[in-house]
Each structure stands twice: as structure tokens, then as C-alpha cells.
Design an enzyme around this catalytic site. Structure first.
Site, PDB file in Angstrom:
ATOM      1  N   ALA A  68      42.027   9.547  33.045  1.00 21.67           N
ATOM      2  CA  ALA A  68      41.626   8.266  32.474  1.00 21.67           C
ATOM      3  C   ALA A  68      41.011   8.511  31.106  1.00 21.67           C
ATOM      4  O   ALA A  68      40.103   9.334  30.965  1.00 21.67           O
ATOM      5  CB  ALA A  68      40.617   7.576  33.389  1.00 21.67           C
TER       6      ALA A  68
ATOM      7  N   GLY B 184      40.651   5.560  28.846  1.00 18.99           N
ATOM      8  CA  GLY B 184      40.230   4.245  28.354  1.00 18.99           C
ATOM      9  C   GLY B 184      39.177   3.637  29.261  1.00 18.99           C
ATOM     10  O   GLY B 184      38.245   4.309  29.691  1.00 18.99           O
ATOM     11  N   SER B 185      39.357   2.378  29.601  1.00 19.55           N
ATOM     12  CA  SER B 185      38.347   1.673  30.399  1.00 19.55           C
ATOM     13  C   SER B 185      38.189   2.248  31.797  1.00 19.55           C
ATOM     14  O   SER B 185      37.128   2.108  32.409  1.00 19.55           O
ATOM     15  CB  SER B 185      38.671   0.183  30.475  1.00 19.55           C
ATOM     16  OG  SER B 185      39.868  -0.047  31.196  1.00 19.55           O
TER      17      SER B 185
ATOM     18  N   GLU C 158      47.348  -1.082  35.488  1.00 19.40           N
ATOM     19  CA  GLU C 158      47.726  -0.513  34.195  1.00 19.40           C
ATOM     20  C   GLU C 158      48.940  -1.202  33.576  1.00 19.40           C
ATOM     21  O   GLU C 158      49.248  -0.966  32.409  1.00 19.40           O
ATOM     22  CB  GLU C 158      48.016   0.989  34.346  1.00 19.40           C
ATOM     23  CG  GLU C 158      46.798   1.803  34.652  1.00 19.40           C
ATOM     24  CD  GLU C 158      45.803   1.863  33.495  1.00 19.40           C
ATOM     25  OE1 GLU C 158      46.101   1.400  32.377  1.00 19.40           O
ATOM     26  OE2 GLU C 158      44.702   2.368  33.713  1.00 19.40           O
TER      27      GLU C 158
ATOM     28  N   TYR D 291      35.754  -4.873  26.775  1.00 16.86           N
ATOM     29  CA  TYR D 291      36.655  -3.750  27.046  1.00 16.86           C
ATOM     30  C   TYR D 291      36.079  -2.469  26.443  1.00 16.86           C
ATOM     31  O   TYR D 291      36.023  -1.429  27.104  1.00 16.86           O
ATOM     32  CB  TYR D 291      38.057  -4.036  26.495  1.00 16.86           C
ATOM     33  CG  TYR D 291      39.009  -2.887  26.722  1.00 16.86           C
ATOM     34  CD1 TYR D 291      39.646  -2.721  27.948  1.00 16.86           C
ATOM     35  CD2 TYR D 291      39.250  -1.935  25.732  1.00 16.86           C
ATOM     36  CE1 TYR D 291      40.511  -1.648  28.171  1.00 16.86           C
ATOM     37  CE2 TYR D 291      40.103  -0.868  25.956  1.00 16.86           C
ATOM     38  CZ  TYR D 291      40.720  -0.728  27.173  1.00 16.86           C
ATOM     39  OH  TYR D 291      41.561   0.338  27.399  1.00 16.86           O
TER      40      TYR D 291
END
Length: 171
Positions: free
Chosen positions: A11, A13-14, A85, A126
Site C-alpha cells: 500500500a 496511498g490511502s 481499488e 484523502y
């Protein structure tokens, strides 16, 4: 659960935020951190909400590095992760070689954007997910600073913004 029914997920990103990832894939267990050489983190993936999401952009330049978390996830949660995703609809799953904090190299599932727009900006909520995850993972300070310098915009849907950040209220 045996290792054959689990997969390793990178992971960047968020989903670096364990709270966010576990809301999507309850079985997620943090294994540690890692990095992907020859890539840059870019906020240019077109999100379903028309804002920018993170992407790993291949540059081939060894100095370019994307850091992130490595998570072990039960195979039964794979569909939920693909759905969250947007697999096949904005991101494509990819197995890439990730270097771990112990300098080992391992294969991990991640997602690469297929629909991008360099002019989009991420919503502030985000970016908050990304920052909280990166800070919790204790990623390198220079990397954290570059994330903090990312320009974001306020979401006009204030209820969505509240819902998105509600997972942090109890922590």
C-alpha cells in the site's frame, strides 16, 4: 489461515492507513514497510469522485522511490480490495518486486493507475488518510515532508469528508 490462502499487499496511498485498510479488508496485518525503486508517487489517478488519488508512476530512475506498507491479507478479502481499488476500472493489479526494510526483495500485489489527469488535486480528507498512514509507518522524514507539501482541495461534499475521517475519531 495458511500462507497459501494469503497474499502480500503493498500500500502506497490511502491504504497505508491501517484503519482505512482494515475497513476494507478486515484480515489485513502489517508486516512492515518497503519501497519500490524506479517509481514516483503521483497524485494523478482519476478517482470515482473526480479528485486525484495516488499512483505509482514508473520512471526507471533508480533515485525515484515510493515508500509504503506491506500487509498480509487473507485471500477471502481480495475481492473487497479489488473493488475498493477499482481494479479494471482505473487501477490494474500488478505484482511488483518490493524491497523490505530488511533489504529483502519480495513480490507483492499493488495497483497501478490506468486513467490519469495531471491537473487533478486530491481532496484534503484523502491526503489525510495518506499522511496518517505514512506517519504511522514511520516512513523517512524527507518522504513525509514531500507528502505534507502536496496541495489538496476541500471536498464540497462535507458529509463525505466527515464520513471518510470518522474512523480516526476513536483513536
Amino acid at each position: 489461515m495458511d500462507a497459501a490462502s494469503q497474499f502480500t499487499y503493498f500500500a502506497y496511498g490511502s491504504n497505508m492507513s491501517l484503519l482505512r485498510l482494515r475497513a476494507r479488508t478486515p484480515s489485513a496485518q502489517l508486516m512492515g514497510t518497503g519501497w519500490l525503486a524506479g517509481y514516483q508517487l503521483r497524485f494523478h489517478k482519476v478517482g470515482r469522485d473526480a479528485s486525484a488519488k495516488c499512483d505509482i508512476f514508473h520512471t526507471g530512475t533508480i533515485e525515484d522511490v515510493v515508500y509504503g506498507g506491506l500487509f498480509l491479507i487473507d485471500e477471502q478479502d481480495r475481492y473487497a480490495l479489488d473493488l475498493a481499488e477499482g481494479a479494471g476500472n482505473g487501477y490494474d493489479p500488478a505484482d511488483l518486486s518490493i524491497t523490505t526494510e530488511n533489504k529483502a526483495v519480495m513480490q507483492a500485489l499493488t495497483y497501478v493507475a490506468t486513467i490519469t489527469d495531471a491537473y487533478l488535486l486530491p481532496f484534503d480528507w484523502y491526503l489525510e488518510h495518506v499522511l496518517r498512514g505514512a506517519e504511522a509507518l514511520r516512513l523517512p522524514s524527507s518522504y513525509l515532508e514531500s507528502l505534507r507539501a502536496t496541495r489538496a482541495i476541500a471536498d464540497s461534499d462535507t458529509e463525505r469528508a466527515k464520513r471518510e475521517l470518522a474512523i480516526y475519531r476513536s483513536t
